[in-house]
Design an enzyme around this catalytic site. Structure first.
Site, PDB file in Angstrom:
ATOM      1  CG  LEU A   1       1.835   3.696  -5.101  1.00 18.44           C
ATOM      2  CD1 LEU A   1       1.389   3.671  -6.559  1.00 18.44           C
ATOM      3  CD2 LEU A   1       3.239   4.287  -4.992  1.00 18.44           C
ATOM      4  N   GLY A   2      -0.195   5.056  -0.897  1.00 19.26           N
ATOM      5  CA  GLY A   2      -1.255   5.714  -0.145  1.00 19.26           C
ATOM      6  C   GLY A   2      -0.752   6.888   0.687  1.00 19.26           C
ATOM      7  CD  GLN A   3      -3.389  10.672   4.907  1.00 19.27           C
ATOM      8  OE1 GLN A   3      -4.205   9.810   5.265  1.00 19.27           O
ATOM      9  NE2 GLN A   3      -3.371  11.887   5.420  1.00 19.27           N
TER      10      GLN A   3
ATOM     11  CE1 TYR B   1      -9.521   1.033   8.022  1.00 15.42           C
ATOM     12  CE2 TYR B   1     -10.402   2.461   9.735  1.00 15.42           C
ATOM     13  CZ  TYR B   1      -9.336   2.012   8.985  1.00 15.42           C
ATOM     14  OH  TYR B   1      -8.082   2.543   9.184  1.00 15.42           O
TER      15      TYR B   1
ATOM     16  CG  ASP C   1      -4.608  -7.726  -5.206  1.00 14.13           C
ATOM     17  OD1 ASP C   1      -4.753  -7.715  -3.971  1.00 14.13           O
ATOM     18  OD2 ASP C   1      -5.565  -7.855  -5.998  1.00 14.13           O
TER      19      ASP C   1
ATOM     20  CE  LYS D   1      -7.014  -0.911   9.771  1.00 12.36           C
ATOM     21  NZ  LYS D   1      -5.669  -1.336   9.333  1.00 12.36           N
TER      22      LYS D   1
ATOM     23  NE  ARG E   1      -2.993   4.669  -6.317  1.00 15.98           N
ATOM     24  CZ  ARG E   1      -2.742   5.619  -5.420  1.00 15.98           C
ATOM     25  NH1 ARG E   1      -3.224   5.523  -4.198  1.00 15.98           N
ATOM     26  NH2 ARG E   1      -2.042   6.680  -5.741  1.00 15.98           N
TER      27      ARG E   1
ATOM     28  N   GLY F   1       0.831  -1.212   0.000  1.00 15.05           N
ATOM     29  CA  GLY F   1       0.000   0.000   0.000  1.00 15.05           C
ATOM     30  C   GLY F   1       0.859   1.253   0.000  1.00 15.05           C
TER      31      GLY F   1
HETATM   32  P1  NAD Z   1      -4.612   4.847   1.868  1.00 14.93           P
HETATM   33  O1  NAD Z   1      -6.007   4.485   1.496  1.00 14.93           O
HETATM   34  O2  NAD Z   1      -4.137   6.225   1.641  1.00 14.93           O
HETATM   35  O3  NAD Z   1      -3.604   3.871   1.114  1.00 14.93           O
HETATM   36  C1  NAD Z   1      -3.829   2.500   1.053  1.00 14.93           C
HETATM   37  C2  NAD Z   1      -3.113   1.965  -0.170  1.00 14.93           C
HETATM   38  O4  NAD Z   1      -3.418   0.566  -0.250  1.00 14.93           O
HETATM   39  C3  NAD Z   1      -3.598   2.610  -1.490  1.00 14.93           C
HETATM   40  O5  NAD Z   1      -2.508   3.137  -2.209  1.00 14.93           O
HETATM   41  C4  NAD Z   1      -4.260   1.454  -2.244  1.00 14.93           C
HETATM   42  O6  NAD Z   1      -4.013   1.484  -3.637  1.00 14.93           O
HETATM   43  C5  NAD Z   1      -3.581   0.250  -1.611  1.00 14.93           C
HETATM   44  N1  NAD Z   1      -4.372  -0.967  -1.716  1.00 14.93           N
HETATM   45  C6  NAD Z   1      -5.718  -1.121  -1.582  1.00 14.93           C
HETATM   46  N2  NAD Z   1      -6.039  -2.414  -1.795  1.00 14.93           N
HETATM   47  C7  NAD Z   1      -4.899  -3.064  -2.058  1.00 14.93           C
HETATM   48  C8  NAD Z   1      -4.581  -4.408  -2.362  1.00 14.93           C
HETATM   49  N3  NAD Z   1      -5.531  -5.347  -2.465  1.00 14.93           N
HETATM   50  N4  NAD Z   1      -3.286  -4.744  -2.559  1.00 14.93           N
HETATM   51  C9  NAD Z   1      -2.315  -3.808  -2.480  1.00 14.93           C
HETATM   52  N5  NAD Z   1      -2.542  -2.506  -2.237  1.00 14.93           N
HETATM   53  C10 NAD Z   1      -3.829  -2.157  -2.015  1.00 14.93           C
HETATM   54  O7  NAD Z   1      -4.407   4.396   3.380  1.00 14.93           O
HETATM   55  P2  NAD Z   1      -3.368   4.968   4.448  1.00 14.93           P
HETATM   56  O8  NAD Z   1      -4.001   6.138   5.067  1.00 14.93           O
HETATM   57  O9  NAD Z   1      -2.020   5.102   3.863  1.00 14.93           O
HETATM   58  O10 NAD Z   1      -3.435   3.792   5.528  1.00 14.93           O
HETATM   59  C11 NAD Z   1      -2.430   2.826   5.692  1.00 14.93           C
HETATM   60  C12 NAD Z   1      -2.756   1.999   6.929  1.00 14.93           C
HETATM   61  O11 NAD Z   1      -2.858   2.865   8.063  1.00 14.93           O
HETATM   62  C13 NAD Z   1      -4.095   1.253   6.842  1.00 14.93           C
HETATM   63  O12 NAD Z   1      -3.982   0.026   7.517  1.00 14.93           O
HETATM   64  C14 NAD Z   1      -5.039   2.156   7.605  1.00 14.93           C
HETATM   65  O13 NAD Z   1      -6.101   1.431   8.160  1.00 14.93           O
HETATM   66  C15 NAD Z   1      -4.118   2.690   8.686  1.00 14.93           C
HETATM   67  N6  NAD Z   1      -4.622   3.954   9.252  1.00 14.93           N
HETATM   68  C16 NAD Z   1      -4.630   5.103   8.514  1.00 14.93           C
HETATM   69  C17 NAD Z   1      -5.129   6.269   9.084  1.00 14.93           C
HETATM   70  C18 NAD Z   1      -5.167   7.570   8.338  1.00 14.93           C
HETATM   71  O14 NAD Z   1      -5.751   8.545   8.839  1.00 14.93           O
HETATM   72  N7  NAD Z   1      -4.564   7.662   7.140  1.00 14.93           N
HETATM   73  C19 NAD Z   1      -5.610   6.247  10.397  1.00 14.93           C
HETATM   74  C20 NAD Z   1      -5.630   5.052  11.087  1.00 14.93           C
HETATM   75  C21 NAD Z   1      -5.105   3.908  10.509  1.00 14.93           C
HETATM   76  N1  SER Z   2      -8.410   7.953   9.086  1.00 15.79           N
HETATM   77  C1  SER Z   2      -8.961   6.648   9.158  1.00 15.79           C
HETATM   78  C2  SER Z   2     -10.347   6.630   8.613  1.00 15.79           C
HETATM   79  O1  SER Z   2     -11.009   7.630   8.763  1.00 15.79           O
HETATM   80  C3  SER Z   2      -8.986   6.153  10.581  1.00 15.79           C
HETATM   81  O2  SER Z   2      -8.563   4.863  10.599  1.00 15.79           O
HETATM   82  O3  SER Z   2     -10.764   5.645   8.070  1.00 15.79           O
END
Ligand code: NAD
Ligand code: SER
Length: 326
Positions: A14-16, A147, A57, A151, A40, A12
């Protein structure tokens, strides 16, 4: 001195979080030591040129195993997931990615006797029956979003692999994360990022939760540091595996708007709560992170004003670079 690892895989990526974590890990362990992967394929040149990049994936266990073997991966930061907003609209997808993807990661790591697996959890593990103020580490975990369900189950699965197989799995319960490099991927706390973009680009914002909605939040530099510090903490000091409560900021949507308005007096916000409101109302307002502070010296650095100053300055620079600031 950073602990050396042979090869790190970030799922993952490329995510946030991943798009910034990959850069931090590469700065720490060397570009070639950190494989960025995502399903992606629109990786920025920054990510692609800084080290190995793979399409992966996580629901495909074979592909995951093949990449881990090819790069001799010994540590996984597992970030691939479906977040709360998208998860409520696509619950089957959220279950598949968040549960089966995690199980594949844990199995691949266990079979290869990997050094460590980092798996972020979330404040979404809590639910309407959890105490909402200063939510304790150990408390009721009865979430009402898909979700959140994944978790809680994910935390239990990680604990199981630690207890049963000795796999060194660690994690934090992140609050909502605020950042300017990559837009969030469909969570309930996304409004706390979008508000900054719209303030700069349009001078007004329509917020999908009510003005008095209070949620725990954290600025990305603190979030990245927390995960890396936990990964490098001595294991014998950790009383919890997955996952530690983490706190930094707690503010209402109205207080967030006011911190921007202080710097941009013309900025206007209207509140039009949608389906996200029910999710937000089921989550804590503030978090007790005293166990993380005691066990691995966790301490956040950013308060609301410092974050707002940084967000506005950095976003302006970024939006000017790509030519989209109004
Ligand atoms: P995000 O949605 O920005 O990024 C997730 C990435 O996972 C995306 O780039 C997406 O393309 C990729 N993805 C989705 N399905 C996939 C698959 N089947 N195989 C491979 N890649 C796949 O999420 P994030 O904010 O970067 O979160 C990362 C982790 O942190 C997650 O476990 C999320 O639950 C946790 N988290 C995030 C936040 C937040 O505010 N950003 C808060 C609490 C927990
Ligand atoms: N920022 C995340 C969401 O809103 C918390 O896990 O899903």
């Amino acid at each position: 001195m950073a602990e050396r690892t042979e090869r790190v895989l970030v799922t993952g990526a490329l995510g946030q979080i991943g798009s910034e974590l990959v850069q931090s890990l590469r700065a720490r362990y060397g570009g070639d030591h950190v494989v960025a992967s995502d399903m992606r394929t629109d990786a920025s040149p920054e990510i692609c040129e800084g080290g190995p990049c793979e399409k992966l994936d996580v629901t495909d266990g074979k592909m995951l195993a093949e990449i881990c073997d090819r790069y001799k991966v010994d540590t996984i930061y597992h970030l691939a997931a479906i977040l709360s907003g998208v998860g409520e609209q696509k619950p089957d997808l959220a279950f598949d990615v968040n549960m089966n993807g995690l199980k594949n990661v844990l199995d691949v790591a266990r079979e290869r006797k990997m050094h460590r697996v980092m798996v972020p959890s979330s404040i979404a593990v809590f639910g309407p029956t959890t105490p909402r103020d200063n939510t304790p580490q150990e408390t009721l975990l009865r979430p009402t979003s898909m979700y959140g369900v994944t978790k809680v189950a994910g935390e239990l699965l990680c604990d199981y692999y630690w207890q049963k197989y000795g796999l060194d799995v660690r994690g934090v319960r992140y609050p909502g994360l605020i950042s300017y490099k990559t837009q969030p991927g469909g969570g309930t706390t996304d409004y706390a990022v979008a508000i900054y973009y719209d303030a700069i680009q349009h001078g007004k914002y329509t917020c999908f939760v009510s003005e008095d909605t209070v949620l725990p939040m954290m600025y990305m530099p603190d979030a990245l540091r927390a995960l890396i510090e936990l990964a490098e903490a001595p294991g014998e000091k950790l009383r919890y595996r997955n996952a530690y409560n983490l706190a930094a900021l707690s503010f209402s949507a109205g207080e967030l708007a006011a911190s921007i308005k202080k710097r941009m007096p013309e900025f206007e916000v209207v509140y039009e709560p949608d389906f996200h409101q029910a999710i937000a109302d089921s989550w804590p307002k503030s978090i007790d992170d005293s166990d993380a502070r005691a066990d691995w010296n966790w301490s956040p650095e950013y308060d609301l004003d410092r974050m707002t100053d940084d967000m506005l300055a950095e976003l302006r620079k970024q939006l000017q670079r790509v030519g989209v600031e109004d």
